[in-house]
Design a protein around this motif. Structure first.
Motif, PDB file in Angstrom:
ATOM      1  N   THR A  40       0.813  -1.219   0.000  1.00  0.00           N
ATOM      2  CA  THR A  40       0.000   0.000   0.000  1.00  0.00           C
ATOM      3  C   THR A  40       0.844   1.265   0.000  1.00  0.00           C
ATOM      4  O   THR A  40       0.293   2.371   0.023  1.00  0.00           O
ATOM      5  CB  THR A  40      -0.928   0.028   1.231  1.00  0.00           C
TER       6      THR A  40
ATOM      7  N   VAL B  80       2.986   4.462  -1.067  1.00  0.00           N
ATOM      8  CA  VAL B  80       2.930   5.423  -2.169  1.00  0.00           C
ATOM      9  C   VAL B  80       4.358   5.833  -2.519  1.00  0.00           C
ATOM     10  O   VAL B  80       5.174   6.113  -1.644  1.00  0.00           O
ATOM     11  CB  VAL B  80       2.100   6.662  -1.779  1.00  0.00           C
TER      12      VAL B  80
ATOM     13  N   HIS C  90       3.722  -0.353 -10.083  1.00  0.00           N
ATOM     14  CA  HIS C  90       2.375   0.011  -9.637  1.00  0.00           C
ATOM     15  C   HIS C  90       2.137   1.490  -9.950  1.00  0.00           C
ATOM     16  O   HIS C  90       2.184   2.340  -9.049  1.00  0.00           O
ATOM     17  CB  HIS C  90       2.217  -0.254  -8.140  1.00  0.00           C
TER      18      HIS C  90
ATOM     19  N   ARG D 131      -0.019   3.858  -7.782  1.00  0.00           N
ATOM     20  CA  ARG D 131       0.461   4.352  -6.486  1.00  0.00           C
ATOM     21  C   ARG D 131       1.653   5.295  -6.652  1.00  0.00           C
ATOM     22  O   ARG D 131       2.443   5.470  -5.746  1.00  0.00           O
ATOM     23  CB  ARG D 131       0.840   3.176  -5.581  1.00  0.00           C
TER      24      ARG D 131
ATOM     25  N   THR E  24      -2.616   7.570 -11.832  1.00  0.00           N
ATOM     26  CA  THR E  24      -2.653   7.736 -10.378  1.00  0.00           C
ATOM     27  C   THR E  24      -4.052   7.466  -9.838  1.00  0.00           C
ATOM     28  O   THR E  24      -5.040   8.039 -10.308  1.00  0.00           O
ATOM     29  CB  THR E  24      -2.222   9.160  -9.975  1.00  0.00           C
ATOM     30  N   ASP E  25      -4.152   6.582  -8.842  1.00  0.00           N
ATOM     31  CA  ASP E  25      -5.450   6.237  -8.248  1.00  0.00           C
ATOM     32  C   ASP E  25      -6.030   7.408  -7.460  1.00  0.00           C
ATOM     33  O   ASP E  25      -5.294   8.195  -6.845  1.00  0.00           O
ATOM     34  CB  ASP E  25      -5.292   5.049  -7.299  1.00  0.00           C
TER      35      ASP E  25
ATOM     36  N   VAL F 100      -4.959   7.418  -3.816  1.00  0.00           N
ATOM     37  CA  VAL F 100      -3.579   7.885  -3.628  1.00  0.00           C
ATOM     38  C   VAL F 100      -3.531   9.405  -3.655  1.00  0.00           C
ATOM     39  O   VAL F 100      -2.845  10.040  -2.839  1.00  0.00           O
ATOM     40  CB  VAL F 100      -2.658   7.272  -4.702  1.00  0.00           C
TER      41      VAL F 100
END
Length: 284
Positions: free
Chosen positions: A110, A112, A131, A134, A158-159, A162
């Motif tokens: 998880t 960043v 990823h 993130r 980018t989520d 995030v």
């Protein structure tokens, strides 16, 4: 939202040390990783000096407690439990790619990953990330602890979660975030570098002295600092690298003036070298 409990900073130069200092002030546990032992020692001294300055300004500041949350080393495995890792190496695409690859290999599921780039495309850097959702840009400003702004650069991958975490972390630092989409120079560098380059061209053409060009902006337009003094503080080499990147992406209007190239070649890099458009040896 509170600051992340654990933060990693890859690169302990002026910017990296400032980022580490800011997160320490917000209560995070911070680890700075450098390329070798000598660089790690220098980074430790930079961060330590910042902590001591904070103690000098605030009689109630707990210097021992703050220092206990800081560590420095050369092994990126120290980032294994970090919630956030920020790459803060010099503004060179290959260096950043190498640094980001080193860091992401040890990150948790998880965590960043962010780049402190001021001009390099976040989407380009994200293309080789494991990823990309993130990953984003967190562009801090020098001097980091005193600056009021962090530019958050959202890549196309980018989520949302995030981005929300990043916004909360910036607020926890006591700073104001702005969110920009990935584009050459983002918002701040594109505007700031253009002003700085034109000021250098004016100096090159003999329009006015450095101090008078700066006064035109500080007194006439109420800028807190003139573009040439700002360039000295940022570093002429840093500004040259950004300008070259923007010239590649946006064209000749960002072509660095010959004066800037000459000063960098001569080692006149601004405050960090003692001489740029101003003589910093007289001011320090």
């Amino acid at each position: 939202m509170s600051a992340p409990k654990t933060v990693g900073v890859l690169g302990g130069g002026r910017m990296g040390a400032g980022i580490a200092h800011a997160f320490l002030l917000a209560g995070s546990r911070v680890t700075v990783i450098e390329r070798d032992a000598a660089s790690a020692d220098a980074a430790a001294e930079r961060v330590g000096a910042g902590i001591r300055r904070s103690a000098d300004r605030d009689a109630g500041f707990d210097i021992a407690e703050t220092a206990s949350r800081f560590s420095v080393g050369t092994d990126v495995s120290a980032f294994s439990d970090a919630e956030l890792v920020i790459e803060a190496v010099p503004e060179d695409r290959d260096l950043k790619e190498q640094a980001l690859s080193r860091a992401e290999g040890v990150l948790g599921e998880t965590a960043v990953l962010a780049s402190n780039t001021s001009s390099i495309s976040i989407d380009d850097l994200a293309a080789t990330r494991r990823h990309p959702g993130r990953f984003l840009g967190l562009h801090f400003f020098n001097p980091v602890p005193a600056s009021a702004l962090v530019e958050i650069v959202r890549g196309s991958a980018t989520d949302d979660v995030v981005l929300d975490r990043a916004l909360g972390w910036v607020h926890a630092l006591g700073k104001t975030p702005i969110t920009v989409k990935d584009s050459p120079g983002f918002a701040s560098s594109r505007l700031g570098v253009m002003l700085g380059l034109e000021a250098i061209r004016m100096l090159e053409d003999g329009v006015a002295s450095a101090s008078d060009i700066d006064a035109a902006m500080t007194l006439g337009y109420r800028h807190p600092m003139g573009p040439l003094r700002t360039t000295d503080i940022v570093g002429l080499d840093v500004r040259l690298g950004i300008a070259e990147e923007l010239a590649r992406e946006l064209g000749d209007r960002f072509e660095p003036p010959a004066l800037l190239r000459r000063m960098v070649a001569d080692g006149h890099l601004g405050r960090k070298s003692g001489r740029g458009f101003y003589d910093w040896n007289e001011e320090n």
